[in-house]
Design an enzyme around this catalytic site. Structure first.
Site, PDB file in Angstrom:
ATOM      1  N   SER A  82       0.838  -1.205   0.000  1.00  0.00           N
ATOM      2  CA  SER A  82       0.000   0.000   0.000  1.00  0.00           C
ATOM      3  C   SER A  82       0.875   1.258   0.000  1.00  0.00           C
ATOM      4  O   SER A  82       2.065   1.210   0.308  1.00  0.00           O
ATOM      5  CB  SER A  82      -0.889  -0.002   1.239  1.00  0.00           C
ATOM      6  OG  SER A  82      -1.549  -1.240   1.347  1.00  0.00           O
TER       7      SER A  82
HETATM    8  C1  LIG Z   1      -2.975  -4.206   0.002  1.00  0.00           C
HETATM    9  S1  LIG Z   1      -2.216  -5.754   0.198  1.00  0.00           S
HETATM   10  C2  LIG Z   1      -1.427  -5.683   1.776  1.00  0.00           C
HETATM   11  C3  LIG Z   1      -0.340  -4.707   1.937  1.00  0.00           C
HETATM   12  C4  LIG Z   1       0.514  -5.014   3.131  1.00  0.00           C
HETATM   13  N1  LIG Z   1      -0.095  -4.547   4.344  1.00  0.00           N
HETATM   14  C5  LIG Z   1       1.901  -4.448   2.953  1.00  0.00           C
HETATM   15  O1  LIG Z   1       2.363  -3.703   3.819  1.00  0.00           O
HETATM   16  O2  LIG Z   1       2.514  -4.780   1.945  1.00  0.00           O
HETATM   17  C6  LIG Z   1      -3.559  -6.838   0.582  1.00  0.00           C
HETATM   18  C7  LIG Z   1      -3.105  -8.280   0.794  1.00  0.00           C
HETATM   19  O3  LIG Z   1      -4.207  -9.021   1.297  1.00  0.00           O
HETATM   20  C8  LIG Z   1      -4.083 -10.331   0.798  1.00  0.00           C
HETATM   21  N2  LIG Z   1      -5.369 -11.011   0.991  1.00  0.00           N
HETATM   22  C9  LIG Z   1      -6.526 -10.874   0.281  1.00  0.00           C
HETATM   23  N3  LIG Z   1      -7.494 -11.638   0.821  1.00  0.00           N
HETATM   24  C10 LIG Z   1      -6.943 -12.279   1.892  1.00  0.00           C
HETATM   25  C11 LIG Z   1      -7.443 -13.218   2.850  1.00  0.00           C
HETATM   26  N4  LIG Z   1      -8.705 -13.653   2.823  1.00  0.00           N
HETATM   27  N5  LIG Z   1      -6.594 -13.646   3.813  1.00  0.00           N
HETATM   28  C12 LIG Z   1      -5.320 -13.220   3.863  1.00  0.00           C
HETATM   29  N6  LIG Z   1      -4.780 -12.349   2.978  1.00  0.00           N
HETATM   30  C13 LIG Z   1      -5.599 -11.877   2.011  1.00  0.00           C
HETATM   31  C14 LIG Z   1      -3.666 -10.125  -0.643  1.00  0.00           C
HETATM   32  O4  LIG Z   1      -3.136 -11.293  -1.207  1.00  0.00           O
HETATM   33  C15 LIG Z   1      -2.646  -8.987  -0.469  1.00  0.00           C
HETATM   34  O5  LIG Z   1      -1.365  -9.503  -0.269  1.00  0.00           O
END
Ligand SMILES: C[S@@+](CC[C@H](N)C(=O)[O-])C[C@H]1O[C@@H](n2cnc3c(N)ncnc32)[C@H](O)[C@@H]1O
Length: 238
Positions: A82
């Site tokens: 993000s």
């Molecule tokens: C915006 S990114 C996260 C950014 C992270 N906080 C960083 O600092 O890089 C959202 C993440 O949520 C994961 N994601 C989506 N659905 C999910 C789920 N049900 N359980 C765990 N992770 C999930 C995606 O694969 C992605 O890696």
């Protein structure tokens, strides 16, 4: 430039060229910018953002853009790190602090996880769940290389939470939900807070929930733009 599937403009991939010193200067300037713009207020979050080298959590071909206000692509399906301002945007209202037991859904690059580890300190605990195996492995290596050895990393559906270590003082969902998964509300302790992007009326709102003995208080903070939550409580994957 190209548009991501979320509508952000992603800069073109390029070989990394910046030095550690250039990145350190950009990090300090970014922290000053976040304070000036009212995103960053608390001492512990500020110290964490000065300490954790965001560039170490970004794939080489996007590393030079580490401190730009854009999400950058990560290995895996729809995964991004993000924008820098997202972290204080989530962690300040959450009241993330020393000693908290913190659960993150959506490990992504591991950057937000590393920040949280610095904020909660030695008395606290960080658990982070990632659904995409490629993204999980990328973050695991980043955290290991950066010297974080005591974070609980879980590969699986974060919508189900991690009941083994509940209740949590704070929970952060970093992907957009249709509604907050019930298991996460159950695993949030009394007096705890949960923050998440929620899809409502065609937009995504950043929603803060506060759980007390009297019930759950809800506050909308602002509009945001995040990748959708996957898994049991996410959008249909078809
Ligand atoms: C915006 S990114 C996260 C950014 C992270 N906080 C960083 O600092 O890089 C959202 C993440 O949520 C994961 N994601 C989506 N659905 C999910 C789920 N049900 N359980 C765990 N992770 C999930 C995606 O694969 C992605 O890696």
């Amino acid at each position: 430039m190209r548009f991501s599937n979320q509508g952000w403009i992603i800069p073109p991939p390029k070989e990394p060229s910046k030095s550690i010193e250039e990145f350190r200067k950009e990090r300090e300037e970014k922290v000053s910018w976040l304070i000036r713009h009212g995103y960053l207020r608390s001492r512990r979050i500020k110290q964490a953002m000065l300490k954790v080298a965001r560039e170490e959590f970004i794939p080489p071909l996007y590393r030079d853009y580490a401190y730009l206000e854009v999400p950058l692509p990560l290995p895996g399906e729809k995964a991004t790190i993000s924008c820098p301002h997202s972290y204080p945007l989530f962690y300040e209202p959450l009241g993330l602090d020393k000693g908290h037991k913190f659960l993150e859904v959506g490990l992504g690059s591991g950057y937000g996880t590393a920040l949280a580890r610095e904020i909660v300190g030695e008395d606290g605990l960080v658990v982070s769940i990632e659904i995409d195996p490629l993204t999980f492995e990328f973050a695991r290596k980043n955290l290991e290389n950066a010297g974080y050895k005591d974070i609980i990393l879980v590969k699986g559906d974060g919508g189900l939470g991690y009941p083994e270590l509940s209740p949590y003082d704070s929970i952060c969902i970093t992907a957009a939900c249709i509604e907050i998964p019930l298991p996460l509300m159950e695993q949030l302790g009394t007096g705890g807070r949960l923050i998440s992007p929620v899809m409502e009326h065609g937009v995504q709102n950043l929603v803060l929930l506060e759980k007390s003995e009297k019930g759950v208080k809800r506050k909308v903070i602002c509009e945001v733009l995040y990748v959708p939550l996957r898994g049991k409580y996410g959008e249909s994957e078809e």
